[in-house]
Motif scaffolding. Sequence first.
Motif, mmCIF file in Angstrom:
data_model
loop_
_atom_site.group_PDB
_atom_site.id
_atom_site.type_symbol
_atom_site.label_atom_id
_atom_site.label_comp_id
_atom_site.label_asym_id
_atom_site.label_seq_id
_atom_site.Cartn_x
_atom_site.Cartn_y
_atom_site.Cartn_z
ATOM 1 N N LYS A 99 0.853 -1.179 0.000
ATOM 2 C CA LYS A 99 0.000 0.000 0.000
ATOM 3 C C LYS A 99 0.889 1.229 0.000
ATOM 4 C CE LYS A 99 -4.274 -1.671 2.109
ATOM 5 N NZ LYS A 99 -5.235 -1.492 3.239
ATOM 6 N N GLY A 100 0.539 2.193 -0.851
ATOM 7 C CA GLY A 100 1.324 3.410 -0.952
ATOM 8 C C GLY A 100 1.939 3.565 -2.324
ATOM 9 N N SER A 101 3.011 4.327 -2.407
ATOM 10 C CA SER A 101 3.671 4.616 -3.675
ATOM 11 C C SER A 101 4.898 3.724 -3.846
ATOM 12 C CB SER A 101 4.090 6.088 -3.714
ATOM 13 O OG SER A 101 4.917 6.340 -4.836
ATOM 14 N N LEU A 102 4.980 3.061 -4.987
ATOM 15 C CA LEU A 102 6.094 2.148 -5.231
ATOM 16 C C LEU A 102 7.435 2.866 -5.130
ATOM 17 C CD1 LEU A 102 6.934 -0.745 -6.039
ATOM 18 C CD2 LEU A 102 6.858 0.001 -8.423
ATOM 19 N N PHE A 103 7.518 4.079 -5.655
ATOM 20 C CA PHE A 103 8.775 4.819 -5.651
ATOM 21 C C PHE A 103 8.810 5.903 -4.565
ATOM 22 C CE2 PHE A 103 8.182 3.392 -10.105
ATOM 23 C CZ PHE A 103 9.229 2.482 -10.126
ATOM 24 N N GLY A 104 7.900 5.788 -3.623
ATOM 25 C CA GLY A 104 7.874 6.719 -2.511
ATOM 26 C C GLY A 104 7.824 5.954 -1.202
ATOM 27 N N SER A 105 6.743 6.155 -0.463
ATOM 28 C CA SER A 105 6.556 5.473 0.811
ATOM 29 C C SER A 105 5.468 4.420 0.668
ATOM 30 C CB SER A 105 6.174 6.489 1.890
ATOM 31 O OG SER A 105 5.904 5.848 3.119
ATOM 32 N N PHE A 106 5.784 3.197 1.084
ATOM 33 C CA PHE A 106 4.771 2.146 1.051
ATOM 34 C C PHE A 106 4.917 1.243 2.270
ATOM 35 C CE2 PHE A 106 8.253 0.368 -1.588
ATOM 36 C CZ PHE A 106 8.501 -0.813 -0.913
ATOM 37 N N THR A 107 3.847 0.533 2.566
ATOM 38 C CA THR A 107 3.852 -0.445 3.648
ATOM 39 C C THR A 107 3.501 -1.814 3.068
ATOM 40 O OG1 THR A 107 1.527 0.028 4.155
ATOM 41 C CG2 THR A 107 3.202 1.255 5.390
ATOM 42 N N ILE A 108 3.968 -2.842 3.741
ATOM 43 C CA ILE A 108 3.687 -4.219 3.341
ATOM 44 C C ILE A 108 2.547 -4.739 4.199
ATOM 45 C CG2 ILE A 108 4.629 -6.543 3.076
ATOM 46 C CD1 ILE A 108 7.421 -5.252 2.914
ATOM 47 N N CYS A 109 1.469 -5.151 3.549
ATOM 48 C CA CYS A 109 0.291 -5.628 4.273
ATOM 49 C C CYS A 109 0.534 -7.010 4.868
ATOM 50 C CB CYS A 109 -0.921 -5.679 3.346
ATOM 51 S SG CYS A 109 -1.336 -4.093 2.586
ATOM 52 N N GLU A 110 -0.160 -7.326 5.936
ATOM 53 C CA GLU A 110 -0.057 -8.653 6.547
ATOM 54 C C GLU A 110 -0.812 -9.697 5.728
ATOM 55 O OE1 GLU A 110 -1.137 -8.674 10.631
ATOM 56 O OE2 GLU A 110 0.353 -7.157 11.202
ATOM 57 N N GLU A 111 -1.799 -9.244 4.964
ATOM 58 C CA GLU A 111 -2.575 -10.152 4.108
ATOM 59 C C GLU A 111 -1.652 -10.911 3.167
ATOM 60 O OE1 GLU A 111 -5.666 -9.800 0.310
ATOM 61 O OE2 GLU A 111 -4.978 -8.001 1.363
ATOM 62 N N GLU A 112 -1.986 -12.163 2.885
ATOM 63 C CA GLU A 112 -1.233 -12.961 1.926
ATOM 64 C C GLU A 112 -2.172 -13.497 0.855
ATOM 65 O OE1 GLU A 112 0.986 -15.999 3.894
ATOM 66 O OE2 GLU A 112 2.588 -14.622 4.476
ATOM 67 N N ILE A 113 -1.773 -13.343 -0.408
ATOM 68 C CA ILE A 113 -2.577 -13.813 -1.535
ATOM 69 C C ILE A 113 -1.885 -15.026 -2.145
ATOM 70 C CG2 ILE A 113 -3.567 -13.209 -3.770
ATOM 71 C CD1 ILE A 113 -3.320 -10.257 -2.947
#
Length: 251
Positions: free
Chosen positions: A26-40
């Motif tokens: 979630k967020g911007s690939l080339f900026g700030s992003f977070t990694i979700c706990e959800e797994e697909i």
Amino acid sequence: MKILRYEKEGEIGYGILQGERIQPLKGSLFGSFTICEEEIPWHEIRLLSPLKPNKLILIGRNYVSHAAEGGKPVPEEPLMFLASPTAVIGPGESIRLPNRKDRIDHEAELAVVIGKKGKQIPQDRAMEYIFGYTCGNDVSNRVLQEKDGQYTRAKSFDSFKPLGPWIETDLDPSNLGIRLTVNGEVRQDGQTKDMIFSVPVLVEAISAVFPLEPGDVILTGTPSGVSPLLPGDEIQVKIEGIGSLSNRVEG
């Protein structure tokens, strides 16, 4: 880490590859992003090209062996040109030949993904501007290259720039094995250490002409062994530390 772009139920997103599962970003690939706990689970997604490039910058004759097989001189400085980003396709998509009379070749290449804007970037700071690396196949119409005397049209047809399968962000590009097979037969087998102009040199040279921006992709040249594509061919580009990019040829 390996960052991929995927489609799930009509929605496009980015995620981190964790084994056979994907954790969305979630967020911007080339900026700030977070990694979700959800797994697909892997089987629930369709893998896309790892990004839609902003600019697609290509480097010609960056291996002595490739210059020699084409009967061309080795450049004294990086030979750079642009191709249309609309030519990009992802893993599993088809390379479509516009005709069967022209010679259209494969070219396995290390692709550099830029993550930060910069101009006149010195070699010793080049890595600060690189987001990661992926596999590329610089499909090229040799007839049009010779006819035009430059490369844009020959390399910009729809589907002529497969990229993937993902972006590897933690990698030293200086000495990687790069191999291409056609129907399982090895056609290209080289090492990035044999580049005439290294990745930092290329970043410096390109950024001296125009700014590099997040989402730009540099295709760094191909080793020897290029050969024509034929309908039905299965093409696989494999780069050490990244993975494999596979595409089928349609005529």
